[in-house]
Write an enzyme that holds these catalytic residues in place. Structure first.
Site, short mmCIF file in Angstrom:
data_model
loop_
_atom_site.label_atom_id
_atom_site.label_comp_id
_atom_site.label_asym_id
_atom_site.label_seq_id
_atom_site.Cartn_x
_atom_site.Cartn_y
_atom_site.Cartn_z
N ILE A 82 0.83 -1.20 0.00
CA ILE A 82 0.00 0.00 0.00
C ILE A 82 0.87 1.25 0.00
CG2 ILE A 82 -1.70 1.33 1.32
CD1 ILE A 82 -2.76 -1.43 2.34
N ASP B 294 10.06 2.17 6.81
CA ASP B 294 9.66 0.78 6.97
C ASP B 294 10.81 0.04 7.63
OD1 ASP B 294 7.34 -1.15 5.54
OD2 ASP B 294 9.19 -2.19 6.10
N ASP C 172 -9.81 5.85 8.87
CA ASP C 172 -10.66 4.81 8.29
C ASP C 172 -10.60 3.55 9.14
OD1 ASP C 172 -12.38 3.68 6.31
OD2 ASP C 172 -10.67 2.59 5.48
N GLU D 93 -14.29 -0.70 16.93
CA GLU D 93 -15.21 -0.56 15.80
C GLU D 93 -16.45 -1.40 16.04
OE1 GLU D 93 -13.01 -1.59 12.27
OE2 GLU D 93 -11.63 0.09 12.49
N HIS E 134 -14.15 2.03 8.04
CA HIS E 134 -13.19 1.00 7.62
C HIS E 134 -13.51 0.53 6.19
CE1 HIS E 134 -10.16 -1.86 9.67
NE2 HIS E 134 -9.86 -1.71 8.39
#
Length: 328
Positions: free
Chosen positions: A167, A186, A271, A276, A294
């Site tokens: 991504i 990363d 998101d 949740e 999400h």
């Protein structure tokens, strides 16, 4: 837990539970038909993730499990002696107790890469929305106001991508394409790849202190919990923008809400959340906060790719073949 030696076994010989909500959508017709040709399919469409006891009951007698957002705990795994494969419908597998699965001899698979374009495009869209206050101004116009808000251009600004996997790499291509200077962090950074794609390698603290926009794209695990901590949020540039289109628990949400209230952050978009559906969160009343359910992977294209790969994974594993996407 011996695996079946050949595909094509069906009916009472093989049973698979499927819980992702989108499995019954028409976009997944091909994947659904393929799975139904292979085994007896028990497909359910939950209104919310199942409890442990509900999941244990549903998995009774099942050899395979195509898993949605349910918490597959050690208790669930220990009470499903026939289960051989858990095929996650998605790139994340933090909701599966992989240690318990390994101990029980259950293979866990996932679907990496299938949603990279969809999530990256959503992240870019959220950056544009935050920068130009699109959602805010839409609400004002609908309420009868007519007062344009000065936003900021993304061209020439700096963006920091925390997590340079599939991504993050796709997002880097997009941000470079609109003229942003792109930094990325990363722990397994391929600096040669980054350099080839005009992305500058940097550590997290450099990114949060110096970038106009910070976008988070790492998996959730103990080492990444609140990786964007209160300290890091308040070390960001005044008027910066924060994006979390990855997983809940990566950002200190209370600190982000406080930074929005004080004006430290110009805007933020989420998101994914620690809990949740979102309830009783300070983000709900924070100004300039965009909150989504999400939805990053919810495109027709990603849903189709994800469904086919999740189905292929469980079929191959139950047929005695390494699907290539096992969680190690």
């Amino acid at each position: 837990r011996g695996l079946c030696a050949a595909s094509g076994q069906k009916g009472t010989e093989m049973k698979i539970l499927v819980t992702p909500r989108s499995f019954k959508n028409s976009v997944n017709d091909e994947a659904r038909e393929k799975l139904e040709q292979f085994a007896e399919v028990k497909a359910v469409k939950p209104e919310k993730p199942f409890t442990e006891d509900e999941l244990i009951a549903l998995l009774d007698g099942c050899d395979g499990y195509v898993a949605g957002l349910d918490n597959v705990t050690a208790k669930v795994i220990e009470n499903c002696p026939q289960l051989k494969v858990i095929s996650r419908w998605g790139v994340g597998y933090d909701k599966v107790d992989t240690a318990a699965a390994a101990k029980a001899g259950i293979t866990v698979t996932y679907t990496p890469g299938v949603m990279a374009v969809s999530v990256a495009e959503l992240a870019l869209g959220l950056m544009l929305d935050c920068a130009r206050r699109i959602t805010v101004q839409d609400g004002q116009v609908r309420g009868g106001a007519w007062a344009p808000i000065n936003g900021m251009e993304l061209f020439g600004k700096t963006v920091g991508i925390i997590g340079y996997g599939a991504i993050g790499k796709q997002l880097g291509r997009l941000t470079n394409g609109i003229g942003m200077t792109t930094y990325a962090y990363d722990p397994f950074m391929n600096e040669a790849y980054a350099k080839e794609h005009n992305v500058l390698a940097a550590d997290i603290d450099f990114i949060v202190r110096n970038c106009d926009i910070v976008s988070v794209h790492v998996p959730y695990m103990e080492s990444t919990k609140n990786i964007i901590s209160r300290e890091r949020i308040f070390s960001m540039k005044d008027g910066a923008i924060l994006i979390n289109a990855a997983r809940g628990g990566l950002v200190d949400e209370a600190a982000a809400a406080e930074a929005l209230q004080s004006g430290k952050l110009a805007a933020a978009a989420f998101d994914a959340f620690e809990q949740e559906p979102l309830k009783d969160s300070p983000l709900l009343t924070a100004p300039n906060a965009i909150l989504l359910p999400h939805t990053g992977s919810h495109t027709v294209d990603a849903t189709k790719r994800m469904g086919m790969l999740a189905v292929d994974n469980v079929i191959r594993e139950l047929s005695g073949t390494d699907c290539g996407y096992r969680v190690k």
